[in-house]
Each structure stands twice: as structure tokens, then as C-alpha cells.
Design a protein around this motif. Structure first.
Motif, short mmCIF file in Angstrom:
data_model
loop_
_atom_site.label_atom_id
_atom_site.label_comp_id
_atom_site.label_asym_id
_atom_site.label_seq_id
_atom_site.Cartn_x
_atom_site.Cartn_y
_atom_site.Cartn_z
N ILE A 348 -62.23 10.15 -29.56
CA ILE A 348 -61.55 11.36 -30.05
C ILE A 348 -60.16 10.95 -30.52
O ILE A 348 -59.47 10.19 -29.83
CB ILE A 348 -61.39 12.39 -28.92
N GLN A 349 -59.79 11.43 -31.65
CA GLN A 349 -58.44 11.17 -32.13
C GLN A 349 -57.74 12.51 -32.31
O GLN A 349 -58.17 13.33 -33.13
CB GLN A 349 -58.49 10.40 -33.45
N PHE A 350 -56.69 12.72 -31.55
CA PHE A 350 -55.95 13.98 -31.60
C PHE A 350 -54.65 13.77 -32.35
O PHE A 350 -53.89 12.84 -32.07
CB PHE A 350 -55.64 14.46 -30.17
N ASN A 351 -54.40 14.62 -33.32
CA ASN A 351 -53.17 14.54 -34.11
C ASN A 351 -52.38 15.81 -33.88
O ASN A 351 -52.85 16.91 -34.16
CB ASN A 351 -53.52 14.39 -35.60
N ASN A 352 -51.19 15.62 -33.37
CA ASN A 352 -50.37 16.78 -33.02
C ASN A 352 -49.68 17.42 -34.21
O ASN A 352 -49.07 18.47 -34.10
CB ASN A 352 -49.32 16.37 -31.98
N PRO A 355 -43.85 18.02 -35.89
CA PRO A 355 -43.11 18.64 -34.80
C PRO A 355 -42.73 20.06 -35.16
O PRO A 355 -42.58 20.40 -36.35
CB PRO A 355 -41.86 17.77 -34.68
N GLN A 425 -52.39 21.13 -35.37
CA GLN A 425 -53.16 20.17 -34.60
C GLN A 425 -54.55 19.92 -35.21
O GLN A 425 -55.25 20.86 -35.59
CB GLN A 425 -53.33 20.67 -33.16
N GLN A 450 -61.36 17.82 -19.87
CA GLN A 450 -61.20 16.68 -18.97
C GLN A 450 -60.36 15.57 -19.60
O GLN A 450 -59.81 14.74 -18.90
CB GLN A 450 -62.57 16.13 -18.52
N PHE A 451 -60.30 15.57 -20.93
CA PHE A 451 -59.46 14.58 -21.60
C PHE A 451 -58.03 15.11 -21.76
O PHE A 451 -57.07 14.40 -21.55
CB PHE A 451 -60.04 14.23 -22.97
N ASN A 452 -57.96 16.34 -22.17
CA ASN A 452 -56.64 16.96 -22.33
C ASN A 452 -56.87 18.46 -22.50
O ASN A 452 -57.76 18.86 -23.25
CB ASN A 452 -55.92 16.40 -23.57
N PRO A 453 -56.07 19.29 -21.83
CA PRO A 453 -56.26 20.74 -21.97
C PRO A 453 -56.16 21.22 -23.41
O PRO A 453 -56.72 22.27 -23.76
CB PRO A 453 -55.12 21.32 -21.13
N VAL A 454 -55.48 20.45 -24.25
CA VAL A 454 -55.35 20.90 -25.64
C VAL A 454 -56.69 20.82 -26.36
O VAL A 454 -56.90 21.51 -27.38
CB VAL A 454 -54.27 20.07 -26.37
N LEU A 455 -57.61 20.01 -25.83
CA LEU A 455 -58.90 19.83 -26.50
C LEU A 455 -59.90 20.89 -26.04
O LEU A 455 -61.02 20.60 -25.62
CB LEU A 455 -59.44 18.42 -26.25
N PHE B 124 -49.41 9.66 -33.77
CA PHE B 124 -49.64 11.04 -34.23
C PHE B 124 -50.03 11.99 -33.11
O PHE B 124 -50.09 13.19 -33.32
CB PHE B 124 -50.75 11.04 -35.29
N ALA B 126 -52.76 11.42 -29.76
CA ALA B 126 -53.44 10.63 -28.74
C ALA B 126 -54.83 10.25 -29.22
O ALA B 126 -55.38 10.89 -30.13
CB ALA B 126 -53.55 11.42 -27.44
#
Lengths: 504, 139
Positions: A348-352, A355, A425, A450-455, B124, B126
Motif C-alpha cells: 500500500i502506498q499512502f500519499n498525504n 500540506p 489523500q 490495522q495499518f493506519n486509521p487513515v486507511l 509523500f 507512507a
């Protein structure tokens, strides 16, 4: 002083912007238009294109020494496509004035090289002229109860149309074959102005036509287009099509016009058309279809730009799935599935995204305003004070809605654009065959806390290519929040105030 | 059983990926090292320090230790922490080198294994990868 009606025509000079510089006197401006064949049309255009067309048109002029007896044997149909309500000047194909015709000027323009549905109105000097069934103006100042200063005629552009009725009646020398087959045309017969003497005539002229060029603008109901929801229409029989300003239908028509061999998913276009037709209300209580498209497209306009502009009229996305294209307008999305850890193939690649401090917090929509003679004007700024506070400074961006009329419509679209712009995101992940039936544009739920609450939550599918390496699909997702569609006109719609001092 | 210190470090990692990337403050190496410090009892950045604010500054520091790539620097840090190279299956808080796609291609990042994936801070945001190019285990 010479009789204004028989004054010589002023020489028009084509400027680098494609407009004409003419003498300032009203009379000269009025008649000068008779000598200017290649007028700029009230649509976005490329300067070089205009100049090229001007040269071509100038070569088609059949003129004489007086310069007022001009006509073009057949107007070359401009490669325009008129959709919804289109507002334009058109390309002149017939211009007559001068001593033998006074006090009238005749101006015939080609509006489109395809059949249009009808004439909505004609605008002169920033004023809408109401037209009666007989073609004569019925509204002041163009009908003062004594004189009808304007008469217009319109032909829709069928392949069997007859000669224009005004030209036929007033110019017996024109052959009946002067028909401009397949070209939508309009003709205006304009009276210079009445009065007991020259000064009064000029005063009346200025009241009617102003000091500028005489370039009537036509608001036309444009192309008849295919609607897959209508069982009486057949895709293969354009004679069954009907006029529509539905944004999804217009986009589908443009794609077929521009790319005749393209495959369209008409079932999904029908669904999209239903979304576009949903009735919403303005703060004033006016009901209207939420996503419409009105305007003029030229064949030479860059397709990518045109498509983006068209999509802006419905906050939509153009989607290609299984070799077919469809439009997905902005709407409240229901997820088509859920992705759990067990569905993952690869990582999984998460891009925030940007900013918070770099996000736009002021969106300035520009749209076509009926209140300003259908000119492109800036509308109320869309902004959320809390966002500005959080960002620490104002960050503005303009957004053009070149195919959108009225402030309430533009504000709704801009509100969606603003809110979606605040959501940055994205996630790229590999998914097993469960993604087989998921189409780009739709949304899925992520259950990967389980990886991140944002997911977690709802995400829109931006792309879904197959990956041999993964043995599954690579999904590119963007965070989705259904609240982007929230718009309460009572509280969210701002008043649209006309800046009378504006040059727009 | 995750200690309170480690739990806080994990929460801080999740916060960091939502914040702007910043060399020397919030980059891939520091984010990973700050999670593994309470897990391993060793600071993986001790060899290099944290006195840098650019990519060039980071590479200046690792070159002083004879490393020319991030992979070499991570391997040296793992060796210095008495970690040993391992293959899958991985255990929680194993250290790994994982790939991350970028607009310009693929880059390598250090990450730690937890609950089925290596987690790494990227420029970017994670990445969560189920496989590593290289992995080490402490203790």
C-alpha cells in the motif's frame, strides 16, 4: 455634414486581437460593420485561427465600390458545435446597406454548420430584444409603438431549408437557391433610427444601438442530440434526436462528433443524464436542472481542453471502462465494495498530498452571466473561514466554468470543486480479482485500519489497471467525502452582485 | 505486549506520516529509527546523528561512515545494533528495506514490520509493504 445613412463606410482595421477598430462616431460604427465580414465571434478562440478565417472570408467577399453591397454566395459553415443555449455573433454571409437600402441595414450570419433547434433571443447593445411571431421586435426601445426597428429571421439549418424569408422578401434579385443548406442562419433587418432631423436620428440611433459596432448577438438553442433514455430516439437516426442542455448528453455528443469511431457506454450515459437532470433550487426558489451545458465548441479547439471544460459543467469525470467511455457527474457515491487486508496484492502506498497550509482556501468561479449579457464574469468567492484560519493565509485560485450559466449553478459547482480540492489523500494498492467489476469513478470502502486509521472509509477509484506482476489490479484511490455534495442554497448560496464599474 | 513507550512511538509514527516530510526531523530514517528505538533498545541513527536538513546533508553523514546508499547505511546501522539478516516470515519490529514508487521511479526506504506489513515513512506519506528487499532482526 453628410447624411448619416448614406455616409461612406469607415474602413475597418483588423487588430492583432481579431477585433475591429472603427471610427468612434456612431454612424460610422453602425455602417462600418457592413464592411467587416470576418467579425470575431463571442466564443473563445485562437487569435491565429481568427486571423486565418478573416483572410479566408475576405477572399470570399463579393463586393463593389460602395462596399455596402456585399454578400457571400454561400457561407462556409464554420465548424462550430452549438450546445444548449449558445450565445454568439456568427459569421456574416450577407451584408447590405447603403443608399438604395436606407434606412435599413441587412446582416445575415451563419451560426452553425449543423441543424439547431431554434432561436431563443437576439441581443443588441447589451439589451435582449423580444421578438414576435412575425419576426418584428416587440420590446422597447426596438419597438417604440410607431416604428419596429428590428426584424429578424432564423433558419435552423436543415438540408431542405428555403431562402431566408427577409432576404427573399426584400431582395428579389437573389435566386431561390440562395439557401445555405445545412447551415443554421439568422438575418437581421435593422432600421438606422427615426427623427425629424439628422440629430434626432442620431440620438435615436445611439439609444438603439449605442456607439459601438453593430454586432447583434444570437442566443440559439443548439444541436439536437441523442438521449438514450428516450425510447422514441434512435442513435442511428439523428432525425429522432431532440435539443437538450443536459451536460452528460452533451459530453457524449461531443465525443462522438470529435471522434466518430469512439465507443460510448450509453447505459452509463443514461444514468449520468439522470443525475444531471436532478432538480435543485436556488436561494430565490428557482428550480433548475443541476448540471447543464451551454456554449459553442469549435472543431479546432484542443479536445483535452474542451473535455475538461465540459466536465466542469457537471463536476464530472470522463471514464473509459472495457473500451467504452462514459461520464460520471458529481454525485453522492455509494461504495461498490470493501477492501480488507485479505484482498491485498502487494503493498500500500499512502500519499498525504499537499500540506494543509498549501491548499486553496478561496475559489473564485467565473461563469456566463445572463445579467451581464452572457459575458464571462467572476462570481462570489467560495471560501470557508475556518480553512483560511487553519491555513494561516489566503490562497486563491480562479476556476472557469465556460459552459455554465447563472451564479447559482456556478456556485454549486465551485463548492464541489473547493471541497474536493481540500481532500488530497491518495492511496495506491494492489487488490485481488474482487476489483474486477469495480469501475474507475466509483468508490470503495477501505478496511485497513490495522495499518493506519487513515486507511479506512470511502475512497474513489481513480484508475484500475491490471498488473501481471501482482496477479490483480493496481487501484489508485482518492479519499472521498460525500459532504462535498452538501449545498444548502439558503445558507451556502451567496448573492451575486453586478459590479457596474467592471470592464467585464 | 507493546510497552507504553513503544505504543507512543507507533502513535507518533502515524502522526508523522500526516505531517510534511522534513529531512533531519521527519524523514524515513528518523521515523523508522524512532519506532525501533523502544523496540530494540538501540538508536539506529546513533552512527550518523540527526544533524542534517537536506538529502545532501544526510548523504554527507553516511559517507563519513563509508556508505554511499541508503541501503548500505541501513545495513551498517543494523549490523551496529547486532541485528541479523532474516527472510520471511517476518516478526513484529523486524527492520526492512522496502520499495516505494515515486514520480521519478522507485526509491528504497527503511521500514519496520508490524501486523503483516513493513511500514515506512515516504516523502509523500507512507508505504506498507508485505515484502522487503532485505530485512534484519534484533535480539
Amino acid at each position: 455634414m453628410a447624411d448619416p445613412i448614406s455616409m461612406a463606410v469607415g474602413t475597418a482595421v483588423l487588430t492583432s486581437t481579431g477585433s475591429f477598430a472603427v471610427a468612434s462616431a456612431a454612424v460610422t460604427a453602425f455602417w462600418a460593420t457592413a464592411a467587416t465580414v470576418a467579425l470575431n465571434v463571442a466564443v473563445s478562440s485562437v487569435v491565429a485561427d481568427r486571423q486565418r478565417r478573416a483572410r479566408q472570408n475576405s477572399q470570399r467577399i463579393v463586393g463593389d465600390d460602395r462596399s455596402l453591397q456585399q454578400s457571400i454566395p454561400e457561407p462556409a459553415p464554420e465548424h462550430y458545435r452549438l450546445y444548449g443555449y449558445a450565445f454568439l455573433a456568427g459569421t456574416p454571409f450577407f451584408l447590405r446597406g447603403g443608399e438604395e437600402n436606407r434606412p435599413y441595414l441587412y446582416r445575415g450570419v451563419a451560426l452553425a454548420g449543423h441543424e439547431c433547434d431554434g432561436l431563443d433571443s437576439v441581443w443588441i447593445n447589451g439589451t435582449r430584444v423580444l421578438i414576435g411571431n412575425d419576426g418584428f421586435a416587440t420590446s422597447t426601445p426596438f419597438n417604440d409603438g410607431v416604428t419596429q426597428f428590428i426584424k429578424v429571421s432564423f433558419r435552423s439549418g436543415t438540408l431542405t431549408q428555403a431562402i431566408d424569408s427577409i432576404l427573399s422578401a426584400d431582395f428579389s434579385s437573389l435566386p431561390s437557391t440562395y439557401r445555405q443548406l445545412g447551415t443554421c442562419t439568422a438575418v437581421i433587418k435593422a432600421h438606422y433610427g427615426t427623427g425629424a432631423n439628422r440629430d434626432e436620428q442620431e440620438d435615436k440611433h445611439r439609444e438603439l444601438f449605442g456607439d459601438g459596432e453593430f454586432v447583434p448577438l444570437w442566443r440559439v438553442r443548439g444541436a439536437k442530440i441523442y438521449d438514450p433514455r428516450d425510447v422514441t430516439q434512435s442513435l442511428g437516426d439523428p432525425s429522432t434526436w431532440q435539443w437538450s442542455r443536459n451536460a452528460a448528453l452533451v459530453i457524449a455528443d461531443y465525443l462522438v462528433w470529435k471522434y466518430p469511431s469512439i465507443s460510448i457506454d450509453w447505459d452509463r450515459i443514461a444514468e449520468a443524464a439522470d443525475i444531471c437532470d436532478l432538480t435543485v433550487r436556488s436561494k430565490a426558489g428557482e428550480a433548475f436542472a443541476q448540471f447543464t451545458m451551454d456554449g459553442v465548441i469549435r472543431a479546432g479547439d484542443p479536445p483535452q481542453d474542451v473535455i475538461n471544460d465540459l466536465l466542469s459543467s457537471c463536476g464530472g469525470r470522463l471514464i473509459r471502462q472495457e473500451g467504452k467511455y462514459h461520464v460520471r457527474p458529481a454525485q453522492i457515491e455509494t461504495p461498490v465494495g470493501t477492501i480488507h487486508a485479505g484482498n491485498l496484492r502487494g503493498g500500500i502506498q499512502f500519499n498525504n498530498g499537499l500540506p494543509v497550509g498549501q491548499l486553496v482556501n478561496e475559489l473564485k468561479p467565473e461563469f456566463f452571466s445572463p445579467e451581464r449579457g452572457y459575458k464571462m464574469v467572476p462570481g462570489p468567492v467560495i471560501s470557508v473561514p475556518a480553512d483560511v484560519t487553519a491555513d494561516g493565509e489566503r490562497r486563491s485560485r480562479s476556476e472557469r466554468y465556460p459552459f455554465t450559466e447563472t451564479s447559482p449553478r456556478a456556485q454549486r459547482l465551485a463548492s464541489i470543486e473547493y471541497k474536493e480540492g481540500r481532500i488530497q489523500q491518495t492511496v495506491t494498492l494492489g487488490v485481488d480479482l474482487s476489483a474486477f467489476k469495480w469501475a474507475a469513478g466509483r468508490t470503495v470502502m477501505l478496511d485497513l485500519a490495522q495499518f493506519n486509521p487513515v486507511l479506512t472509509g470511502q475512497w474513489r477509484i481513480l484508475n484500475r489497471p491490471w498488473s501481471d506482476g501482482l496477479g490483480g489490479y493496481t487501484l489508485q484511490l482518492k479519499k472521498y467525502d460525500a459532504s462535498v455534495m452538501d449545498f444548502d442554497p439558503a445558507t451556502d448560496e451567496q448573492d451575486f452582485e453586478i459590479d457596474e464599474d467592471s470592464d467585464l | 505486549m507493546v510497552s507504553a513507550e513503544l505504543s507512543a512511538a507507533l502513535a507518533r509514527f502515524d502522526e508523522r506520516i500526516m505531517e510534511p516530510h522534513q529531512f533531519g526531523e521527519n524523514d524515513c530514517c528518523i521515523a523508522c529509527a524512532d519506532v525501533l528505538q523502544p523496540a530494540w533498545g538501540v538508536d539506529l541513527m546513533v552512527l550518523y546523528g540527526r544533524d542534517y536538513s537536506t538529502a545532501a546533508g544526510y548523504f554527507r553523514l553516511i559517507r563519513k561512515r563509508g556508505c554511499s546508499t541508503l541501503r548500505e547505511a541501513v545495513a551498517l546501522a543494523a549490523e551496529n545494533a547486532d541485528a541479523v539478516a532474516v527472510d520471511a516470515p517476518y516478526r513484529d519490529f523486524d527492520l526492512g528495506i522496502v520499495f516505494c514508487g515515486t514520480p521519478n521511479g522507485v526509491m528504497e526506504l527503511p521500514g519496520f514490520w508490524l501486523d503483516g506489513a513493513f511500514r515506512a515513512r515516504s516523502p509523500f506519506g507512507a508505504v506498507y509493504q508485505m515484502e522487503a528487499e532485505k530485512a534484519w532482526r534484533h535480539g
